[in-house]
Design an enzyme around this catalytic site. Structure first.
Site, short mmCIF file in Angstrom:
data_model
loop_
_atom_site.label_atom_id
_atom_site.label_comp_id
_atom_site.label_asym_id
_atom_site.label_seq_id
_atom_site.Cartn_x
_atom_site.Cartn_y
_atom_site.Cartn_z
N LYS A 71 0.81 -1.23 0.00
CA LYS A 71 0.00 0.00 0.00
C LYS A 71 0.84 1.28 0.00
CE LYS A 71 -4.15 -1.91 2.21
NZ LYS A 71 -5.14 -1.73 3.27
N ASP A 112 -10.25 2.91 2.37
CA ASP A 112 -10.43 2.43 3.75
C ASP A 112 -11.05 3.54 4.61
OD1 ASP A 112 -9.54 -0.15 3.46
OD2 ASP A 112 -7.47 0.29 4.06
P1 NAP Z 1 -0.68 -3.57 11.29
O1 NAP Z 1 -0.19 -2.48 10.42
O2 NAP Z 1 0.11 -4.82 11.42
O3 NAP Z 1 -0.90 -2.92 12.76
C1 NAP Z 1 -1.34 -3.68 13.85
C2 NAP Z 1 -1.28 -2.84 15.11
O4 NAP Z 1 -1.74 -3.66 16.19
C3 NAP Z 1 0.12 -2.35 15.49
O5 NAP Z 1 0.04 -1.11 16.09
C4 NAP Z 1 0.57 -3.41 16.51
O6 NAP Z 1 1.46 -2.91 17.48
C5 NAP Z 1 -0.76 -3.70 17.20
N1 NAP Z 1 -0.74 -5.02 17.81
C6 NAP Z 1 -0.57 -6.21 17.21
N2 NAP Z 1 -0.65 -7.22 18.11
C7 NAP Z 1 -0.84 -6.63 19.31
C8 NAP Z 1 -0.96 -7.12 20.63
N3 NAP Z 1 -0.94 -8.42 20.90
N4 NAP Z 1 -1.15 -6.23 21.63
C9 NAP Z 1 -1.20 -4.91 21.38
N5 NAP Z 1 -1.07 -4.36 20.13
C10 NAP Z 1 -0.90 -5.23 19.12
O7 NAP Z 1 -2.14 -4.03 10.85
P2 NAP Z 1 -3.26 -3.15 10.13
O8 NAP Z 1 -3.10 -3.24 8.67
O9 NAP Z 1 -3.27 -1.82 10.78
O10 NAP Z 1 -4.58 -3.98 10.49
C11 NAP Z 1 -5.09 -4.01 11.81
C12 NAP Z 1 -6.36 -4.85 11.85
O11 NAP Z 1 -7.36 -4.24 11.07
C13 NAP Z 1 -6.17 -6.27 11.30
O12 NAP Z 1 -6.90 -7.15 12.10
C14 NAP Z 1 -6.78 -6.19 9.92
O13 NAP Z 1 -7.30 -7.42 9.49
C15 NAP Z 1 -7.90 -5.17 10.14
N6 NAP Z 1 -8.30 -4.44 8.93
C16 NAP Z 1 -9.59 -4.54 8.54
C17 NAP Z 1 -10.02 -3.83 7.43
C18 NAP Z 1 -11.47 -3.93 7.01
O14 NAP Z 1 -11.79 -3.61 5.86
N7 NAP Z 1 -12.36 -4.34 7.89
C19 NAP Z 1 -9.12 -3.05 6.70
C20 NAP Z 1 -7.79 -2.97 7.15
C21 NAP Z 1 -7.40 -3.68 8.26
P3 NAP Z 1 3.05 -2.80 17.23
O15 NAP Z 1 3.21 -1.62 16.30
O16 NAP Z 1 3.60 -2.59 18.57
O17 NAP Z 1 3.47 -4.09 16.57
#
Ligand code: NAP
Length: 297
Positions: A71, A112
């Site tokens: 992205k 998004d």
């Molecule tokens: P990402 O860039 O990997 O970010 C994940 C975030 O969660 C980071 O800040 C990470 O912290 C934190 N995290 C991960 N595991 C954790 C834990 N055990 N405890 C506390 N914090 C934790 O992922 P993303 O792309 O932002 O996506 C996040 C979620 O949104 C995913 O579940 C994804 O499937 C969902 N999503 C859904 C849609 C939709 O259309 N519904 C669209 C996009 C994303 P650190 O930085 O410290 O690692």
């Protein structure tokens, strides 16, 4: 209709893309509306991304979706971008356009943001002057924060994170859209009071996502109440533990499928100039997720 010499293609570019539900929903929508279009899943190695994206123009594609891990890199390859994409520094949608002089051009958007906002519109008045908590500070949080800052009149937005120093960069990037300094960071272990004070709770972490469906977002269910609206970006499972816990406390819930459908509908509109048949798409996704196990890998 079978693909033929007039079929206009679209693709999702990712690495990998084998789990994407986008081909399913877009192809069902094209077929429902009798559009001579097809949606492909294209696994693109990071080294090949620039060639793949320029190739969209050469091959007569209407555009593409872009997913993990491309992205941010795709954003840098666009000729033009929407304000949302510029604010977030990432695109999830590419539209192949023609400029005023007839030259092809790549337009990048980040749907998004509109996808995240779609199920929140009925709550805009209710959240005015209230506080929000967003768990996590990754890629999706950027779209969440831009949407909240630009379209909801919240009093404060707290980022509950496990790595506060990493989240500082996100706060700094959002500063142009946060003139009243509504954003702040709260470390995970001390977040109880801000969670109790907030009205909107957004989970933007993978906590609770398949296969870790019993992992709680926040361990203290006593902090959830009737005043909360929980919005989980996760859509696999559809009904997450976080949503169940807030519903049990009497709160409202919004599942991540609404955002997924909303972002897809906004991309579809730009490629086809018609509205996606979202009820048909919702039925297809309901059927998909209600298969035997209830979950998908
Ligand atoms: P990402 O860039 O990997 O970010 C994940 C975030 O969660 C980071 O800040 C990470 O912290 C934190 N995290 C991960 N595991 C954790 C834990 N055990 N405890 C506390 N914090 C934790 O992922 P993303 O792309 O932002 O996506 C996040 C979620 O949104 C995913 O579940 C994804 O499937 C969902 N999503 C859904 C849609 C939709 O259309 N519904 C669209 C996009 C994303 P650190 O930085 O410290 O690692």
């Amino acid at each position: 209709m079978l693909p033929n010499t007039n079929t206009k293609p679209v693709a999702v570019l990712g690495w990998p893309v084998c789990h994407s539900l986008s081909p399913l929903i877009h192809n069902v929508a094209f077929r429902t509306q009798g559009l001579n279009r097809t949606y492909l899943a294209s696994p693109v190695q990071p080294d090949h991304l620039a060639a793949a994206i320029r190739g969209l123009l050469a091959l007569g594609f209407s555009g593409a979706n872009v997913t993990i891990p491309h992205k941010e890199a795709a954003f840098r390859l666009m000729d033009q971008c929407s304000e949302a994409a510029q604010a977030i520094g990432a695109v999830n949608t590419i539209v192949c356009k023609v400029d005023e002089e007839g030259h092809p051009l790549l337009y990048g958007d980040n749907t998004d943001v509109v996808g995240f906002l779609t199920p929140l519109w009925p709550y805009v008045a209710a959240f005015a002057g209230k506080e929000a908590v967003v768990f996590g500070a990754g890629g999706a949080t950027r779209a969440v924060l831009y949407g909240l800052l630009m379209h909801l009149d919240l009093y404060k937005i707290r980022l509950v994170v496990r790595s506060p120093e990493k989240a500082q960069g996100l706060i700094a990037a959002m500063r142009p859209y946060d003139p009243d300094e509504k954003l702040s960071i709260v470390a995970w272990p001390v977040a109880g009071p801000v969670i109790r004070a907030a009205h909107l709770l957004v989970n933007a972490t993978p906590k609770g996502m398949y296969p870790h469906i019993e992992e709680p977002v926040w361990g203290e269910v006593a902090d959830f109440g009737v005043h909360h609206t929980a919005y989980d970006l996760i859509y696999n499972p559809v009904q997450t533990r976080f949503l169940r816990e807030v519903a049990n406390a009497g709160g409202n819930t919004i599942g991540g499928l609404e955002m997924f459908i909303g972002q897809a509908a906004a991309a579809y509109r730009q490629w086809t100039e018609v509205e996606m048949p979202v009820e048909v798409v919702r039925e297809v996704l309901d059927r998909h997720f209600s298969k035997e196990s209830g979950y998908t890998e």
